[in-house]
Design an enzyme around this catalytic site. Structure first.
Site, PDB file in Angstrom:
ATOM      1  N   ILE A 155       0.850  -1.206   0.000  1.00  0.00           N
ATOM      2  CA  ILE A 155       0.000   0.000   0.000  1.00  0.00           C
ATOM      3  C   ILE A 155       0.880   1.248   0.000  1.00  0.00           C
ATOM      4  O   ILE A 155       0.646   2.193  -0.775  1.00  0.00           O
ATOM      5  CB  ILE A 155      -0.961  -0.021   1.202  1.00  0.00           C
ATOM      6  CG1 ILE A 155      -1.934  -1.193   1.059  1.00  0.00           C
ATOM      7  CG2 ILE A 155      -1.719   1.308   1.310  1.00  0.00           C
ATOM      8  CD1 ILE A 155      -2.759  -1.495   2.307  1.00  0.00           C
ATOM      9  N   ALA A 234      -4.294   3.073   7.873  1.00  0.00           N
ATOM     10  CA  ALA A 234      -3.780   1.724   8.172  1.00  0.00           C
ATOM     11  C   ALA A 234      -4.546   1.123   9.349  1.00  0.00           C
ATOM     12  O   ALA A 234      -5.536   0.413   9.149  1.00  0.00           O
ATOM     13  CB  ALA A 234      -2.288   1.799   8.442  1.00  0.00           C
ATOM     14  N   ARG A 235      -4.115   1.447  10.555  1.00  0.00           N
ATOM     15  CA  ARG A 235      -4.811   0.970  11.748  1.00  0.00           C
ATOM     16  C   ARG A 235      -4.787   2.075  12.804  1.00  0.00           C
ATOM     17  O   ARG A 235      -3.751   2.713  13.023  1.00  0.00           O
ATOM     18  CB  ARG A 235      -4.140  -0.283  12.321  1.00  0.00           C
ATOM     19  CG  ARG A 235      -4.436  -1.563  11.561  1.00  0.00           C
ATOM     20  CD  ARG A 235      -5.905  -1.984  11.704  1.00  0.00           C
ATOM     21  NE  ARG A 235      -6.230  -3.200  10.994  1.00  0.00           N
ATOM     22  CZ  ARG A 235      -6.740  -3.240   9.751  1.00  0.00           C
ATOM     23  NH1 ARG A 235      -6.967  -2.130   9.077  1.00  0.00           N
ATOM     24  NH2 ARG A 235      -7.044  -4.397   9.195  1.00  0.00           N
ATOM     25  N   ASP A 259      -8.857   7.465   8.693  1.00  0.00           N
ATOM     26  CA  ASP A 259      -9.854   6.499   8.202  1.00  0.00           C
ATOM     27  C   ASP A 259     -10.066   5.391   9.221  1.00  0.00           C
ATOM     28  O   ASP A 259     -10.981   4.592   9.070  1.00  0.00           O
ATOM     29  CB  ASP A 259      -9.359   5.911   6.866  1.00  0.00           C
ATOM     30  CG  ASP A 259     -10.390   5.027   6.188  1.00  0.00           C
ATOM     31  OD1 ASP A 259     -11.578   5.425   6.150  1.00  0.00           O
ATOM     32  OD2 ASP A 259     -10.028   3.940   5.684  1.00  0.00           O
ATOM     33  N   GLU A 264     -12.303   1.448  17.107  1.00  0.00           N
ATOM     34  CA  GLU A 264     -13.407   1.749  16.193  1.00  0.00           C
ATOM     35  C   GLU A 264     -14.476   0.653  16.258  1.00  0.00           C
ATOM     36  O   GLU A 264     -14.151  -0.495  16.524  1.00  0.00           O
ATOM     37  CB  GLU A 264     -12.880   1.930  14.758  1.00  0.00           C
ATOM     38  CG  GLU A 264     -12.290   0.678  14.136  1.00  0.00           C
ATOM     39  CD  GLU A 264     -11.701   0.944  12.756  1.00  0.00           C
ATOM     40  OE1 GLU A 264     -10.802   1.789  12.640  1.00  0.00           O
ATOM     41  OE2 GLU A 264     -12.167   0.277  11.819  1.00  0.00           O
ATOM     42  N   HIS A 282     -13.468   4.098   7.941  1.00  0.00           N
ATOM     43  CA  HIS A 282     -12.705   2.922   7.477  1.00  0.00           C
ATOM     44  C   HIS A 282     -13.126   2.509   6.061  1.00  0.00           C
ATOM     45  O   HIS A 282     -13.610   1.402   5.829  1.00  0.00           O
ATOM     46  CB  HIS A 282     -12.861   1.750   8.459  1.00  0.00           C
ATOM     47  CG  HIS A 282     -11.739   0.762   8.376  1.00  0.00           C
ATOM     48  ND1 HIS A 282     -11.293   0.028   9.448  1.00  0.00           N
ATOM     49  CD2 HIS A 282     -10.956   0.378   7.333  1.00  0.00           C
ATOM     50  CE1 HIS A 282     -10.299  -0.759   9.081  1.00  0.00           C
ATOM     51  NE2 HIS A 282     -10.078  -0.577   7.792  1.00  0.00           N
ATOM     52  N   GLY A 284     -10.980   2.488   3.420  1.00  0.00           N
ATOM     53  CA  GLY A 284      -9.783   2.220   2.596  1.00  0.00           C
ATOM     54  C   GLY A 284     -10.026   1.312   1.403  1.00  0.00           C
ATOM     55  O   GLY A 284      -9.713   1.658   0.268  1.00  0.00           O
ATOM     56  N   SER A 285     -10.591   0.140   1.639  1.00  0.00           N
ATOM     57  CA  SER A 285     -10.746  -0.819   0.534  1.00  0.00           C
ATOM     58  C   SER A 285     -12.150  -0.784  -0.060  1.00  0.00           C
ATOM     59  O   SER A 285     -12.508  -1.674  -0.843  1.00  0.00           O
ATOM     60  CB  SER A 285     -10.437  -2.236   1.044  1.00  0.00           C
ATOM     61  OG  SER A 285     -11.355  -2.604   2.057  1.00  0.00           O
TER      62      SER A 285
HETATM   63  C1  DGY Z   1      -7.843  -4.357   5.628  1.00  0.00           C
HETATM   64  O1  DGY Z   1      -8.049  -5.106   4.672  1.00  0.00           O
HETATM   65  O2  DGY Z   1      -7.064  -4.636   6.530  1.00  0.00           O
HETATM   66  C2  DGY Z   1      -8.601  -3.096   5.630  1.00  0.00           C
HETATM   67  O3  DGY Z   1      -8.366  -2.330   6.732  1.00  0.00           O
HETATM   68  C3  DGY Z   1     -10.071  -3.343   5.415  1.00  0.00           C
HETATM   69  O4  DGY Z   1     -10.441  -2.380   4.494  1.00  0.00           O
END
Ligand code: DGY
Length: 316
Positions: A155, A234-235, A259, A264, A282, A284-285
């Site tokens: 990423i 990320a986290r 995000d 969370e 959240h 991201g994906s």
């Molecule tokens: C992941 O895949 O770890 C993401 O945070 C979920 O979108």
């Protein structure tokens, strides 16, 4: 046919695929599951998601039938890997397929935080916008600035590729230096003292877990340049919230884009009161094509692990 217990509602195409390939026990809920071990009774495999609790106690309580856990995510910090190994349960995830979507989200946060898009959007929606003004919501230009990436995995490297399009100078901090074909001219730092002071924009892209817990703390924030922008796709556990909130208040950090959050979907309520932070849930994906690709790769990993194979997305 082997039985797959799915903890959450999945994209329709993936639920159909799961139902074709497994005796799939689907769950029509979008929220993190409780009582997972009992619900997985009789299943050969479990398909879980970030936010579901697969700690040592849950894994220890899993029925003996469960041989595989697949997580619908690349991050697997919500799965106690040592406990899974101790139970002989194999684990797989969804690498690669979400790198571009997550990098797009990080870039969106960089742009939105630096250019004050959240404040602008709220202003227009409030009905109080009085028209263009020479001093209104002045942000920070991103192009030509230095971007520091903490965690130059798949990423992080996609973010670097996109940020080069903005003529950003890329710096990165990781445990080891990448080979030149992956580094693509990015500048490696093997210590925080050389890395942090150059980060006009800092993007957190390292995995979660104990090794990175509260990595962005008071001391490291103090080493960032005055007026830096920080983003985290990320986290949430990477950030010491109290330290970041204090720096956003003082202006040492000009703006942040988040995000992901500690604990969370709850988040530190002080973020909500801050104008100079952009908050996403959240995402991201969260594109249709990415979530479908994540579903395909995790299902194929689960099938392969149940067949005694070693898929490339096996993590334990
Ligand atoms: C992941 O895949 O770890 C993401 O945070 C979920 O979108």
């Amino acid at each position: 046919m082997q039985t797959l217990f799915v903890t959450r509602r999945l994209p329709a195409a993936i639920e159909e695929l799961a139902a074709r390939e497994f005796d799939a026990r689907l769950t029509p809920s979008d929220v993190a599951i409780t009582g997972l071990a009992a619900k997985a009774n009789g299943a050969d495999a479990v398909l879980c998601c970030p936010g579901d609790t697969l700690d040592a106690a849950t894994i220890a309580a899993m029925p003996a039938s469960v041989k595989v856990i697949g997580t619908f995510s690349v991050g697997y910090d919500h799965v106690d890997i040592a406990a899974a190994k101790a139970r002989g349960i194999k684990v797989c995830n969804t690498p690669d397929v979400l790198s571009i979507a997550t990098a797009e989200c990080a870039m969106m946060l960089i742009m939105a935080a630096a250019r004050r898009a959240g404040e602008g959007e709220r202003l227009v929606r409030s009905g109080k916008w009085a028209g263009w003004a020479p001093t209104q919501l002045l942000g920070t230009q991103v192009s030509g600035r230095r971007l520091g990436i903490f965690g130059m995995g798949r990423i992080g490297r996609e973010i670097a590729l996109m940020a080069r399009g903005f003529n950003m100078e890329i710096h990165y901090r990781d445990m080891t230096r990448l080979p030149p074909e992956l580094e693509q001219g990015a500048i490696f730092h093997d210590n925080d003292d050389s890395f942090l002071p150059v980060c006009q924009v800092l993007s957190l892209n390292a995995p979660g877990g104990e090794g990175t817990r509260h990595w962005l703390n008071n001391e490291r924030i103090g080493k960032l340049p005055q007026g830096a922008v920080v983003v985290n796709a990320a986290r949430g556990t990477l950030v010491d919230d109290a330290a970041l909130i204090a720096a956003l208040r003082s202006g040492h950090i000009a703006a942040a884009g988040l995000d992901v959050y500690n604990g969370e979907p709850k988040l530190n309520p002080e973020y909500i009161a801050l104008e100079n932070v952009v908050l996403l849930p959240h995402l991201g994906s969260a594109t249709t094509e990415t979530r479908d690709a994540m579903g395909r790769i995790v299902l194929s990993g689960i099938s392969a692990l149940l067949a005694g194979e070693t898929p490339r997305n096996q993590v334990a």
